[in-house]
Design a protein around this motif. Sequence first.
Motif, mmCIF file in Angstrom:
data_model
loop_
_atom_site.group_PDB
_atom_site.id
_atom_site.type_symbol
_atom_site.label_atom_id
_atom_site.label_comp_id
_atom_site.label_asym_id
_atom_site.label_seq_id
_atom_site.Cartn_x
_atom_site.Cartn_y
_atom_site.Cartn_z
ATOM 1 N N UNK A 55 6.844 10.952 -5.317
ATOM 2 C CA UNK A 55 8.190 11.348 -5.730
ATOM 3 C C UNK A 55 8.255 11.635 -7.224
ATOM 4 N N UNK A 56 7.469 10.915 -8.022
ATOM 5 C CA UNK A 56 7.458 11.192 -9.463
ATOM 6 C C UNK A 56 6.860 12.559 -9.762
ATOM 7 N N UNK A 57 5.927 13.005 -8.909
ATOM 8 C CA UNK A 57 5.308 14.317 -9.134
ATOM 9 C C UNK A 57 6.293 15.462 -8.922
ATOM 10 N N UNK A 108 13.214 6.398 -5.478
ATOM 11 C CA UNK A 108 11.985 5.852 -4.874
ATOM 12 C C UNK A 108 12.146 4.422 -4.385
ATOM 13 N N UNK A 109 12.823 3.572 -5.172
ATOM 14 C CA UNK A 109 13.034 2.193 -4.748
ATOM 15 C C UNK A 109 13.926 2.128 -3.514
ATOM 16 N N UNK A 126 0.829 -1.208 0.000
ATOM 17 C CA UNK A 126 0.000 0.000 0.000
ATOM 18 C C UNK A 126 0.861 1.256 0.000
ATOM 19 N N UNK A 127 2.038 1.168 0.573
ATOM 20 C CA UNK A 127 2.903 2.346 0.667
ATOM 21 C C UNK A 127 3.680 2.573 -0.620
ATOM 22 N N UNK A 128 4.153 1.498 -1.235
ATOM 23 C CA UNK A 128 5.031 1.633 -2.397
ATOM 24 C C UNK A 128 4.426 2.467 -3.524
ATOM 25 N N UNK A 129 3.188 2.220 -3.959
ATOM 26 C CA UNK A 129 2.653 3.065 -5.043
ATOM 27 C C UNK A 129 2.558 4.543 -4.671
#
Length: 314
Positions: free
Chosen positions: A172-174, A182-183, A163-166
């Motif tokens: 971070x992509x925004x 991110x990884x 649930x946290x990963x997406x």
Amino acid sequence: MTATTPIAAPGSAIGRVSGPSLWARLSQGSTVPILLVLAVIFVIWYAFTIYLNARWQFQVFDRAGAEFTAWEFIVGTMSQDRPVLPAPHQVAVELWNTIVGQNITSRRSLVYHAWITLSATLLGFLMGTLLGMGLAVLIVHNRATDRSLMPWIIASQTVPILAIAPMVVVVLASIGMTGLVPKALISTYLSFFPVVVGMVKGLRSPEFLQLDLLRTYSASRWQAFWKLRFPSSLPYLFTSMKVGVAASLVGAIVGELPTGAAGGLGARLLAGSYYGQTVQIWSALFMAAALSATLILLVGLVQRIVLARMGGQP
């Protein structure tokens, strides 16, 4: 007259002392039990391969309208292109083809994908270890931090990483952060917790008499930390780091799933699930397991070296 004991000639059967046989020496160690467990695993694996792939194989023979023997049926269940459960030899062939048979810079190489995952794992593990050690020092030396921060650290691990990963990836992509960071942050989230718990336990492991002795010598808290608390915490720290590095690898793989990344073991698993390539999925899983075992062994090696140089028990 007294009887004399004959002296055996060198090399004679009487003079030789028979030592334990090779089988006896192997049985005393861990080699035979490990081989027996592996043999049982392979037998069960092959049995389930036949059972799970049998339905599709029956349909293949029915459509062909051909008679078949039991041996042809068994061979057919173990040679399907997209089996429900691939046989061990199919996974071994896929590993050989994607590790040895491909250039390491090719996207078809498991070494290429493993390196992408490993880079995020190591960065996340480094950040998680440093974060965990810093939080542990604050918790041990500040009672208010212990009471306020430790419950939140424990509660943070109750949230599923899927649930946290997406959310981490999207947020971070925004702001323009994609790729490795991110990884690595997801790996940090999973790896810092065991380090905090282990380090806190280790820093609190010295006995009261040892701490009292340092007070009699007018040692400062900083000196007590470096001379007593930190050396005492190293066995706990390295044990928690072994757990943390395995969790960091899991975090890196999970972090690659929602991004649709072009590389990494997570992307390899995702592509295999999209196209029904179960052999590819299992080979990526075995590569991840081998990578995790290697990292744990490296942490254990560093532990033995550090503790031996400090004069402790490795």
